[in-house]
Design an enzyme around this catalytic site. Sequence first.
Site, PDB file in Angstrom:
ATOM      1  N   GLN A  62      -9.690  -4.358   7.083  1.00 38.94           N
ATOM      2  CA  GLN A  62      -8.898  -4.013   8.259  1.00 38.94           C
ATOM      3  C   GLN A  62      -9.476  -2.800   8.990  1.00 38.94           C
ATOM      4  O   GLN A  62      -8.758  -2.099   9.706  1.00 38.94           O
ATOM      5  CB  GLN A  62      -7.442  -3.753   7.866  1.00 38.94           C
ATOM      6  CG  GLN A  62      -6.747  -4.982   7.290  1.00 38.94           C
ATOM      7  CD  GLN A  62      -5.262  -4.760   7.063  1.00 38.94           C
ATOM      8  OE1 GLN A  62      -4.471  -4.652   7.994  1.00 38.94           O
ATOM      9  NE2 GLN A  62      -4.879  -4.673   5.798  1.00 38.94           N
ATOM     10  N   ARG A  75      -0.940 -10.914  10.218  1.00 40.29           N
ATOM     11  CA  ARG A  75       0.353 -10.426  10.740  1.00 40.29           C
ATOM     12  C   ARG A  75       1.434 -11.492  10.546  1.00 40.29           C
ATOM     13  O   ARG A  75       2.627 -11.196  10.645  1.00 40.29           O
ATOM     14  CB  ARG A  75       0.272 -10.115  12.241  1.00 40.29           C
ATOM     15  CG  ARG A  75      -0.701  -9.022  12.685  1.00 40.29           C
ATOM     16  CD  ARG A  75      -0.626  -7.747  11.898  1.00 40.29           C
ATOM     17  NE  ARG A  75      -1.580  -7.780  10.801  1.00 40.29           N
ATOM     18  CZ  ARG A  75      -1.529  -7.002   9.731  1.00 40.29           C
ATOM     19  NH1 ARG A  75      -0.518  -6.172   9.567  1.00 40.29           N
ATOM     20  NH2 ARG A  75      -2.436  -7.073   8.781  1.00 40.29           N
ATOM     21  N   LYS A  88       0.826  -1.207   0.000  1.00 41.98           N
ATOM     22  CA  LYS A  88       0.000   0.000   0.000  1.00 41.98           C
ATOM     23  C   LYS A  88       0.864   1.263   0.000  1.00 41.98           C
ATOM     24  O   LYS A  88       0.618   2.201  -0.772  1.00 41.98           O
ATOM     25  CB  LYS A  88      -0.912  -0.010   1.223  1.00 41.98           C
ATOM     26  CG  LYS A  88      -1.652   1.293   1.474  1.00 41.98           C
ATOM     27  CD  LYS A  88      -2.503   1.215   2.718  1.00 41.98           C
ATOM     28  CE  LYS A  88      -1.702   0.983   3.964  1.00 41.98           C
ATOM     29  NZ  LYS A  88      -0.835   2.134   4.322  1.00 41.98           N
ATOM     30  N   THR A  89       1.855   1.308   0.880  1.00 43.75           N
ATOM     31  CA  THR A  89       2.710   2.493   0.976  1.00 43.75           C
ATOM     32  C   THR A  89       3.462   2.719  -0.330  1.00 43.75           C
ATOM     33  O   THR A  89       3.601   3.854  -0.794  1.00 43.75           O
ATOM     34  CB  THR A  89       3.707   2.337   2.142  1.00 43.75           C
ATOM     35  OG1 THR A  89       2.972   2.173   3.362  1.00 43.75           O
ATOM     36  CG2 THR A  89       4.600   3.550   2.254  1.00 43.75           C
ATOM     37  N   ASP A  98      -4.395   8.114   2.964  1.00 42.82           N
ATOM     38  CA  ASP A  98      -3.943   6.791   3.392  1.00 42.82           C
ATOM     39  C   ASP A  98      -4.894   6.234   4.455  1.00 42.82           C
ATOM     40  O   ASP A  98      -5.528   6.985   5.198  1.00 42.82           O
ATOM     41  CB  ASP A  98      -2.532   6.923   3.976  1.00 42.82           C
ATOM     42  CG  ASP A  98      -1.925   5.590   4.360  1.00 42.82           C
ATOM     43  OD1 ASP A  98      -2.290   4.570   3.748  1.00 42.82           O
ATOM     44  OD2 ASP A  98      -1.078   5.570   5.277  1.00 42.82           O
ATOM     45  N   GLU A  99      -5.013   4.919   4.546  1.00 48.37           N
ATOM     46  CA  GLU A  99      -5.804   4.234   5.579  1.00 48.37           C
ATOM     47  C   GLU A  99      -7.216   4.818   5.684  1.00 48.37           C
ATOM     48  O   GLU A  99      -7.715   5.099   6.788  1.00 48.37           O
ATOM     49  CB  GLU A  99      -5.096   4.321   6.941  1.00 48.37           C
ATOM     50  CG  GLU A  99      -3.704   3.727   6.977  1.00 48.37           C
ATOM     51  CD  GLU A  99      -3.693   2.200   7.010  1.00 48.37           C
ATOM     52  OE1 GLU A  99      -4.752   1.596   6.779  1.00 48.37           O
ATOM     53  OE2 GLU A  99      -2.620   1.622   7.262  1.00 48.37           O
TER      54      GLU A  99
END
Length: 674
Positions: A270, A627, A48-49, A239-240
């Site tokens: 998420q 994770r 994503k980043t 973002d997010e």
Amino acid sequence: MARSYTLKKSPRKGSGIDFKAELNDQQYAAVTASPGQQLVIAGAGSGKTRTLTYRVAYLLDNGIAPENILLLTFTNKASREMLDRVGELIPGDISALWGGTFHSIGNKILRKHADRLGFNRSFSILDREDAKDLLAASIVDAGIDPKAMRFPKPDVVGDIASMVHNTGMDLEDLLLERYSYFAHITDEIQAVINKYHEKKKETNSMDFDDLLVKTLELLKGQPDLLETYQYQFQFILVDEYQDSNHLQSEIVDVLAGKHANIMVVGDDAQSIYSWRGANFENILKFPETYPDAEVFKIEQNYRSSPQVLALANAAISANKKQFKKALTPTRGEGKLRPALVKLNDPQEQANFVAQRILELRDEGIELDEIAVLYRAHFHAMEIQLELTNRDIPFLITSGLRFFEQAHVKDIASFIRFAVNRRDEVAFKRMVRLIPGLGNVAAKKLWDAWLACEGSQGDKPPESFSEYLLKMKVGAKIKEPWAQMAYTLDELIPGGEFQAPSEMIKSILGGVYDEYMQTAFKNYEIRLQDLQQLATYGDKFPEPQEFLNQLALLSGVDGDPAGDQGKDTKDDEKVTLSSVHQAKGLEYKAVFVIWLTDGMFPGRRVLESGDEDSLEEERRLFYVAVTRAKDELYLAVPMFWPGSYTGDVVQRQSRFLKDFPAELAEVWDVNAGGW
């Protein structure tokens, strides 16, 4: 009619990036999207980043000036990381690019225009302690006497006010939904909040919520300013986005009103922060808000093994409200399928986790690459005990160690004083729980206690109240003082100590449950902690041994073994974390514990019957699972001995039925012996 005139961009040295070569096909499609609105659903571990930073680089390469780009993030760390990466990709100065958290961008705008709202531009920003102090003064100014009525403490009022802002809910509705025990004093709480807002204006101060509230107020109330910023921000990236609340979403929508070039990136699977005001509907309904929006899905996962991803995909597929997607692995097959580990009870769960951690380290996995994840803080209690006993160093990212938390120490102070009537620290901590009773009064009461017969001798008196009620106390604290005295009597019926578990129940029922409601914003969570502490207390027949264990466990630091550092590399430690705190992190081996109904998903969610809340719990499970890079252990303690409500047979988490049984390997754990 105005003439349209287009300025040509000044020549700018390009980055030289071969976007096609450096991105996968899904990332490339999003990064090179035409102007307009884009929703980018970026799955866990999908880059994503990278997608966002390359999008910024692509815009700069195509002639968009840095000052015409607004990049909004949710944490300072994410902001720094993205801006640093863009700086590495792009030659030249990009300092004019507007990048930062919603709050930092709000602060930047308000520093220029706060005078339009009646504030000086040099306004102060209140941190949590500053806000707490101003709220305390507001309670006084509103004519509220906390000694005369049960009223929430300043930081709890602050949390209520913040939730009103961030959710957009009416105060009355919010109290009914989240703080029902304060619904009867809605008017009084509203009066304090009003005074608080007045005092902020008088003192030229803003709190963190104001950085959003006042920014939106400024933009919506000052058309010329809005037009200026709408013209400036030709491209907005967020973002997010699944974590945005209604305020943040509205700020984005307002600023995008001119050019409507907006890209929001996130993962609906998420979205796990509704408890702090995040609105899942923002990302879910983005295509409705912007009907022309393109939806891009980035589903190639670079983190986890195929076996972990298969389980994760199946688990989240049970949710009805979502953008359907399937994470695809870029890695080869792992060594193990996720393990479904059925255990007898919480202690056996702790034994298994500790033993397996040592085995993993022997196999070459450093402790820093191992995490134990849980739904609630009290779930980790037995794990902390067992890791300490085995000299396995650990780091807790979800807060203080269980036995160091304020509410645990408060409860312990009653038991400590009952056992040792010369314990000045325990006595003062206990009496300071009474509203309005401070250090000076506590010292006077302690001196009076030492002077009375009840403090003498080796054995406890048959009745604490016989002595405490004879001591002089102010009229406003007479009633809670008496309640405290009678509660202490319950700890020593007939001069004999109750079992620790019964003591805890008596303290909760006598005084502390009501205290927690006014003192802590997360009352329900702390209540669960203390119920679990009572369960732990069942192991000890008498209180002194219980207190000894608490003291020993509170006294150790992050490295319980004095020489452990010699055997560990770079002070490596196992991570113990709530799933909420672990979002965005990754580990080679992950243990997800307490996977039983009522624990994960939580009891309140199951009792409410609310499908949206259950789906958020399932998203939380999905976050926990994703994770893991290589090894995943799903722990199910089947029996809860000596629980607060009696011995209970546990039902395994319903989330474990959301994926085919063959995706996990069942481990039968033997207790061992000679």
